[in-house]
Write a protein that holds these residues in place. Structure first.
Motif, short mmCIF file in Angstrom:
data_model
loop_
_atom_site.label_atom_id
_atom_site.label_comp_id
_atom_site.label_asym_id
_atom_site.label_seq_id
_atom_site.Cartn_x
_atom_site.Cartn_y
_atom_site.Cartn_z
N ALA A 9 0.83 -1.21 0.00
CA ALA A 9 0.00 0.00 0.00
C ALA A 9 0.87 1.26 0.00
O ALA A 9 0.62 2.21 -0.75
CB ALA A 9 -0.92 -0.01 1.22
N ALA A 10 1.93 1.24 0.83
CA ALA A 10 2.82 2.40 0.88
C ALA A 10 3.52 2.60 -0.46
O ALA A 10 3.68 3.74 -0.93
CB ALA A 10 3.85 2.19 2.00
N GLU A 11 3.89 1.52 -1.08
CA GLU A 11 4.59 1.62 -2.37
C GLU A 11 3.69 2.22 -3.44
O GLU A 11 4.09 3.11 -4.20
CB GLU A 11 5.05 0.22 -2.77
N THR A 12 2.46 1.74 -3.50
CA THR A 12 1.56 2.27 -4.52
C THR A 12 1.23 3.73 -4.24
O THR A 12 1.13 4.55 -5.16
CB THR A 12 0.27 1.44 -4.53
N ALA A 13 1.12 4.05 -2.94
CA ALA A 13 0.84 5.46 -2.60
C ALA A 13 2.01 6.34 -3.01
O ALA A 13 1.81 7.44 -3.59
CB ALA A 13 0.56 5.58 -1.11
N ALA A 14 3.24 5.88 -2.78
CA ALA A 14 4.41 6.67 -3.16
C ALA A 14 4.48 6.83 -4.67
O ALA A 14 4.78 7.91 -5.20
CB ALA A 14 5.68 5.99 -2.65
N ALA A 15 4.16 5.77 -5.41
CA ALA A 15 4.20 5.85 -6.86
C ALA A 15 3.18 6.85 -7.38
O ALA A 15 3.44 7.61 -8.31
CB ALA A 15 3.96 4.46 -7.46
N GLU A 16 2.00 6.84 -6.75
CA GLU A 16 0.97 7.79 -7.21
C GLU A 16 1.35 9.23 -6.88
O GLU A 16 1.11 10.16 -7.65
CB GLU A 16 -0.37 7.44 -6.56
#
Lengths: 123, 314
Positions: free
Chosen positions: B212-219
């Motif tokens: 979840a943190a990774e996808t949030a950072a990518a967005e």
């Protein structure tokens, strides 16, 4: 009807059964030969049942010898022998299968008669 | 020579001929089927002789039950399908005795009955046989039924090895306490299983949070600069197909990120401690056994801090 025909057939079947019992080494085939012998006896019983009425034509019937008015009991004996043969085959095959489970063989020559392993526990 | 004579001669030839094959065939199964033919011909002889009920009982009991039982025994003893070479003893003594019995019986019966003509009785009915069985022969009938029951029970007792089996005197006497089943484990094993389940749940939660943190950072950083229409369609299809898998920890995607971490993921039963411990044990047998007992204690102590390191297992 010539009574000698079924009698001779029964005699030949009994002789073949004796031959099979003595010749075969497989226990199941020995049981088959025993079945042949029992059928020969049955055939003799039924043939005697069919011929005894006319053979006894001149004989005075006695009450103690013939509890039923028609003295033909050969078929009854044959039925009894068939039931006995069924029981014998059931127990005999149970013994054969148990022996096969112990030794992996049904050859009668290999049965060790003097080996005491009846304490062996089978799983 | 009447019709009954011709019928009896024909049926007798069939019966005797197939009986010859029963006692000489080298195939076990063929012997059984020749026995069927022979017994059927004998049943026909009974019919000619007027014993109708005996004939049908012969068909029912012999052909229907006894031969089937014999064939079952042939199958259960793993008889070979082809011819069996070692089925017979030497033929001479058996042929001698069998031939002597046959010759003696034939001569005796032929001499006793000659070619006398007998009157064929009227065919018997089941009513007459039933009256006789349950009238004059009722006591042998009952005795025979008890014998049949005894044979039944005896066959069952013989076939089941657990009935009447005496305990092995050589076996150790630990049969009173059966091994614990999977339901009633000991407290130690249950606590260990609960620890394993808690570790697995914690690892899954951690992986989900990472993703979840990774996808949030990518967005947030705008990591998808150029998206063509095909990419959008692919992502939609990927969402449709793999949504269920995306919800859980994806192994292929998270594996390289896991390797970057300072604390590598440890799979059950393959911890590094076990590997390093197994190597010197294979090389040097003189390793003191006390090390094995000393090792689990520290790992068990640090268990609350690091719940996914399972060094004490195995």
């Amino acid at each position: 009807m010539h009574a000698v025909i079924p009698y001779v057939i029964a005699g030949l079947l009994f002789a073949l059964g004796v031959y099979g019992v003595l010749r075969r080494r497989n226990a199941i085939l020995v049981l088959m030969a025993v079945e042949l012998m029992l059928n020969a006896v049955n055939l003799i019983l039924v043939a005697a049942d069919a011929t005894i009425k006319s053979a006894l034509s001149g004989v005075q019937p006695e009450a103690w010898a013939y509890p039923v008015p028609e003295p033909r009991a050969g078929a009854i004996f044959a039925l009894f022998v068939i039931v006995l043969a069924a029981a014998e085959v059931g127990v005999g095959l149970a013994i054969i299968l148990q022996y096969y489970r112990l030794r992996r063989a049904v050859v009668l020559d290999d049965v060790a008669l003097h080996e005491h392993d009846h304490e062996r526990v089978t799983g | 020579m009447t019709v009954a004579d011709a019928l009896m001669l024909a049926l007798g030839a069939i019966a005797v001929g197939s009986a010859v094959f029963v006692v000489t065939s080298s195939h076990l199964v063929r012997a059984g089927f020749y026995l069927v033919v022979s017994l059927g011909a004998i049943a026909g002889l009974y019919l000619v002789l007027g014993a109708e009920l005996v004939a049908w009982v012969q068909i029912l009991v012999y052909v229907g039950a006894v031969v089937v039982l014999l064939l079952f025994a042939v199958m259960l003893t793993r008889a070979p399908i082809g011819p069996s070479p070692d089925l017979d003893r030497p033929a001479l003594p058996a042929a001698l005795i069998g031939g002597g019995v046959g010759l003696g019986l034939t001569v005796l019966l032929v001499d006793a009955f000659r070619w006398t003509e007998y009157e064929l009785p009227p065919p018997g009915t089941g009513r007459r046989v039933g009256e006789q069985i349950f009238g004059a022969w009722v006591l042998p009938f009952e005795v025979l039924s008890i014998l049949l029951l005894a044979a039944l029970v005896g066959a069952i007792v013989l076939s089941r090895p657990d009935i009447g089996a005496r305990p092995d005197p050589n076996a150790p006497a630990d049969t009173d306490t059966p091994p614990p089943g999977p339901v009633d484990e000991s407290d130690e094993v249950r606590a260990r299983l609960e620890r394993i389940a808690a570790r697995q749940a914690a690892a899954q939660d951690r992986l989900r949070a990472q993703r979840a943190a990774e996808t949030a950072a990518a967005e947030s950083t705008g990591a998808a600069p150029v998206k063509t229409r095909e990419d959008v369609l692919k992502e939609q299809a990927h969402d449709v197909v793999f949504r269920a898998r995306e919800a859980g920890p994806a192994l292929g995607a998270t594996q390289p990120e896991m390797s970057d971490q300072a604390r590598p993921r440890v799979i059950e039963g393959t911890s590094r401690e076990n590997q390093t411990r197994a190597l010197p044990r294979g090389e040097d047998k003189a390793l003191p056994r006390g090390e094995d007992k000393a090792l689990p204690a520290p790992s068990k102590r640090e268990l609350p801090k690091a719940p996914d390191r399972d060094g004490e297992e195995a």
